[in-house]
Design a protein around this motif. Structure first.
Motif, mmCIF file in Angstrom:
data_model
loop_
_atom_site.group_PDB
_atom_site.id
_atom_site.type_symbol
_atom_site.label_atom_id
_atom_site.label_comp_id
_atom_site.label_asym_id
_atom_site.label_seq_id
_atom_site.Cartn_x
_atom_site.Cartn_y
_atom_site.Cartn_z
ATOM 1 N N THR A 18 0.832 -1.209 0.000
ATOM 2 C CA THR A 18 0.000 0.000 0.000
ATOM 3 C C THR A 18 0.865 1.257 0.000
ATOM 4 O OG1 THR A 18 -0.119 0.200 2.426
ATOM 5 C CG2 THR A 18 -1.750 -1.213 1.342
ATOM 6 N N THR A 35 -3.617 4.246 7.267
ATOM 7 C CA THR A 35 -5.067 4.216 7.088
ATOM 8 C C THR A 35 -5.794 3.304 8.050
ATOM 9 O OG1 THR A 35 -6.752 4.131 5.336
ATOM 10 C CG2 THR A 35 -5.149 2.329 5.414
ATOM 11 N N ASN A 88 -5.138 5.942 2.544
ATOM 12 C CA ASN A 88 -5.449 5.022 1.457
ATOM 13 C C ASN A 88 -6.642 5.564 0.660
ATOM 14 O OD1 ASN A 88 -6.366 2.793 -0.132
ATOM 15 N ND2 ASN A 88 -5.243 1.422 1.231
ATOM 16 N N LYS A 110 -8.259 4.352 -1.832
ATOM 17 C CA LYS A 110 -9.312 3.371 -2.094
ATOM 18 C C LYS A 110 -10.318 3.346 -0.945
ATOM 19 C CE LYS A 110 -6.559 0.347 -5.080
ATOM 20 N NZ LYS A 110 -5.982 -1.016 -5.250
ATOM 21 N N ASP A 111 -9.823 3.483 0.279
ATOM 22 C CA ASP A 111 -10.726 3.536 1.434
ATOM 23 C C ASP A 111 -11.549 4.820 1.420
ATOM 24 O OD1 ASP A 111 -9.794 1.114 2.263
ATOM 25 O OD2 ASP A 111 -8.511 1.906 3.861
ATOM 26 N N ALA A 118 -12.532 6.358 -1.294
ATOM 27 C CA ALA A 118 -13.543 6.191 -2.343
ATOM 28 C C ALA A 118 -14.719 5.338 -1.868
ATOM 29 C CB ALA A 118 -12.904 5.566 -3.582
ATOM 30 N N SER A 119 -14.416 4.318 -1.077
ATOM 31 C CA SER A 119 -15.475 3.416 -0.597
ATOM 32 C C SER A 119 -16.060 3.871 0.734
ATOM 33 C CB SER A 119 -14.913 2.000 -0.449
ATOM 34 O OG SER A 119 -13.870 1.972 0.527
#
Length: 266
Positions: free
Chosen positions: A23, A28, A66, A68-69, A71-72
């Motif tokens: 990562t 995160t 992070n 990606k975290d 975004a989700s």
């Protein structure tokens, strides 16, 4: 989850590696925050450690949060605005108070990208040395967010408000040479020399008595927000303590006898 912090001890020097290269050592997870805070608490009372080297595994130092975290909206980025506020306050914001207030000197050996919270993490350290491959960005604004981990306080104290404003308001990335020019790092070295350069500096620091290192770092920290007369009072108190340590007597004797001192952290 494997430990985020990999520790290697060599005498009075502790090397700590952010160890999640998949990562890019993103900050995160609550477990990561807990490890950094727990380490700081341990070092407060371990006077056998005189200096810490902080670096990253793989190609990056620390990529910050992070994305990606984000975004989700999962992990520390999930929940209502109130829950998110508490997540920051009880999570990543514990790191700057723990590390910045630690009396043990910390050298950041910046092996690669230090982005967002990763850049701010380097600013919590006392000295920053960079690989020629290192890159830096206070990139929060590019994601539509703000420095949530103290960067708006930390970065201006390292490079000054005008340059910190450029980095924070543009979010643009700078390379190692620009970081050196701006005073963000004190030295830029080839990648293969980074760890040894940091270790050599750590050895020079660790050759001094533990109590004088910790008291000196505390004075440097307090001097950033105290009046001169208040700092002088604090310096007088610390000096009176230092003069009555065994290591001070040993340092003076060794100097007069032209020999290497043997300190016992007393």
């Amino acid at each position: 989850m494997s430990p985020f912090l990999m520790q290697e001890r060599d005498g009075a020097i502790l090397k700590v590696t952010l160890n999640d290269p998949d990562t890019r050592n993103a900050l995160t997870d609550t477990e990561q925050f807990e490890e950094l805070v727990a380490l700081s608490n341990e070092l407060r009372t371990d006077y056998s450690v005189k200096v810490v080297i902080l670096t990253g595994a793989g190609a990056s130092f620390c990529a910050g949060g992070n994305i990606k975290d984000m975004a989700s909206r999962s992990g520390i980025f999930g929940g209502s605005p109130y829950e998110l506020r508490e997540s920051y306050r009880n999570g990543i914001q514990r790191i700057p108070t723990a590390l910045y207030n630690l009396d043990v000197p910390i050298i950041a050996a910046i092996n690669g990208h230090a982005i967002g919270a990763g850049l701010d993490l380097t600013c919590m350290c006392d000295i920053r040395i960079a690989s020629q491959k290192a890159k830096f960005a206070e990139s929060f604004v590019k994601l539509g967010i703000v420095p949530g981990d103290g960067g708006a306080w930390l970065l201006p104290r390292v490079i000054g408000m005008p340059k910190a404003s450029i980095m924070a308001l543009t979010g643009d990335m700078i390379d190692a040479e620009k970081a050196l020019e701006w005073g963000l790092v004190t030295e830029v070295v080839p990648e293969v020399e980074l760890q040894q350069t940091a270790y050599d500096l750590a050895q020079r620091i660790a050759s001094n008595p533990a109590h004088s290192l910790r008291l000196t770092k505390r004075l440097l920290r307090e001097g950033q927000h105290m009046r001169l007369d208040s700092l002088l009072e604090m310096s007088a108190a610390y000096q009176s303590i230092a003069h009555h340590t065994e290591d001070h007597s040993e340092a003076v004797s060794a100097f007069l006898q032209k020999r290497k001192p043997a300190y016992n952290n007393k």
